[in-house]
Motif scaffolding. Structure first.
Motif, PDB file in Angstrom:
ATOM      1  N   ARG A  28       1.001  -1.576   0.346  1.00 28.20           N
ATOM      2  CA  ARG A  28       0.237  -0.138   0.049  1.00 28.20           C
ATOM      3  C   ARG A  28       0.735   0.760   0.562  1.00 28.20           C
ATOM      4  N   GLY A  29       2.193   1.058   0.019  1.00 33.73           N
ATOM      5  CA  GLY A  29       2.961   2.552   0.051  1.00 33.73           C
ATOM      6  C   GLY A  29       3.496   3.197   1.847  1.00 33.73           C
ATOM      7  N   ASP A  30       2.124   2.641   2.453  1.00 34.33           N
ATOM      8  CA  ASP A  30       2.732   3.141   3.955  1.00 34.33           C
ATOM      9  C   ASP A  30       3.439   2.337   4.907  1.00 34.33           C
ATOM     10  N   LEU A  31       4.067   1.422   4.244  1.00 31.65           N
ATOM     11  CA  LEU A  31       5.300   0.761   4.852  1.00 31.65           C
ATOM     12  C   LEU A  31       6.516   0.808   5.215  1.00 31.65           C
ATOM     13  N   VAL A  32       7.512   0.935   5.761  1.00 25.13           N
ATOM     14  CA  VAL A  32       8.475   0.342   5.256  1.00 25.13           C
ATOM     15  C   VAL A  32       9.436  -0.496   5.567  1.00 25.13           C
ATOM     16  N   LYS A  33      10.360  -1.623   5.499  1.00 20.01           N
ATOM     17  CA  LYS A  33      10.894  -2.193   6.177  1.00 20.01           C
ATOM     18  C   LYS A  33      12.662  -1.671   5.243  1.00 20.01           C
ATOM     19  N   LEU A  34      13.768  -2.034   6.989  1.00 15.35           N
ATOM     20  CA  LEU A  34      14.783  -2.494   7.178  1.00 15.35           C
ATOM     21  C   LEU A  34      15.217  -3.066   7.717  1.00 15.35           C
ATOM     22  N   GLY A  52      -0.701   9.028   4.124  1.00 18.88           N
ATOM     23  CA  GLY A  52       0.033   9.557   3.334  1.00 18.88           C
ATOM     24  C   GLY A  52       0.858   8.158   3.476  1.00 18.88           C
ATOM     25  N   LYS A  53       1.783   8.090   1.636  1.00 24.41           N
ATOM     26  CA  LYS A  53       2.688   7.595   1.368  1.00 24.41           C
ATOM     27  C   LYS A  53       3.962   7.667   1.871  1.00 24.41           C
ATOM     28  N   LEU A  76      12.041   8.447   5.421  1.00 25.34           N
ATOM     29  CA  LEU A  76      11.515   7.704   6.274  1.00 25.34           C
ATOM     30  C   LEU A  76      10.729   8.533   7.225  1.00 25.34           C
ATOM     31  N   ASP A  77      10.798  10.159   6.784  1.00 19.78           N
ATOM     32  CA  ASP A  77       9.956  11.143   7.765  1.00 19.78           C
ATOM     33  C   ASP A  77       8.627  11.186   6.771  1.00 19.78           C
ATOM     34  N   GLY A  78       9.405  10.881   5.440  1.00 19.24           N
ATOM     35  CA  GLY A  78       7.818  11.372   4.350  1.00 19.24           C
ATOM     36  C   GLY A  78       7.518  11.914   3.776  1.00 19.24           C
ATOM     37  N   ILE A  79       8.554  13.034   3.945  1.00 23.18           N
ATOM     38  CA  ILE A  79       9.419  13.872   3.086  1.00 23.18           C
ATOM     39  C   ILE A  79       9.464  13.389   1.724  1.00 23.18           C
ATOM     40  N   ASP A  80       8.445  14.399   0.618  1.00 17.61           N
ATOM     41  CA  ASP A  80       9.312  14.026  -0.850  1.00 17.61           C
ATOM     42  C   ASP A  80      11.022  14.317  -1.234  1.00 17.61           C
ATOM     43  N   TRP A  81      11.839  13.328  -0.494  1.00 17.13           N
ATOM     44  CA  TRP A  81      12.794  13.071  -1.187  1.00 17.13           C
ATOM     45  C   TRP A  81      13.384  13.706  -2.623  1.00 17.13           C
ATOM     46  N   ARG A  82      12.667  13.909  -3.608  1.00 14.55           N
ATOM     47  CA  ARG A  82      13.210  14.394  -4.699  1.00 14.55           C
ATOM     48  C   ARG A  82      12.789  15.806  -5.124  1.00 14.55           C
TER      49      ARG A  82
END
Length: 94
Positions: A28-34, A52-53, A76-82
């Motif tokens: 869904r784009g709202d979860l990350v695993k490192l 958000g995603k 990881l902060d949910g900020i558009d890094w681009r």
């Protein structure tokens, strides 16, 4: 952690025990695993956004994408890094 390490090894052709950080996004784009190995053991970090995603980098060929430490922090902060911008503007001047 074992299944993610296996994905790194078989899917990416990389060694999950080198100390690199490998990041995976949920469907869904709202979860990350490192996952990463610190020389002593495997560690897992999981984060789910409340709203958000995660803005996910993509490669044209579907291969792994390397990101800098700053880009990872934005991600990881949910900020558009681009195109990182300060989104909180002051209400008044002075």
């Amino acid at each position: 952690m074992g299944s993610l390490a296996l994905q790194v090894q078989q899917g990416l052709g990389r060694d999950p025990y080198t100390g690199e950080i490998f990041c995976f996004r949920g469907r869904r784009g709202d979860l990350v695993k490192l996952i990463w190995h610190d020389g002593v053991g495997m560690s897992l970090y999981v984060k789910r956004l409340e709203a958000g995603k995660f803005i996910w980098p993509s490669s044209g060929s579907g291969e792994a994408v390397q990101v800098s430490a700053a880009q990872m922090a934005y991600l990881l902060d949910g900020i558009d890094w681009r195109n990182p911008r300060w989104t909180q503007r002051p209400a008044k001047a002075g």
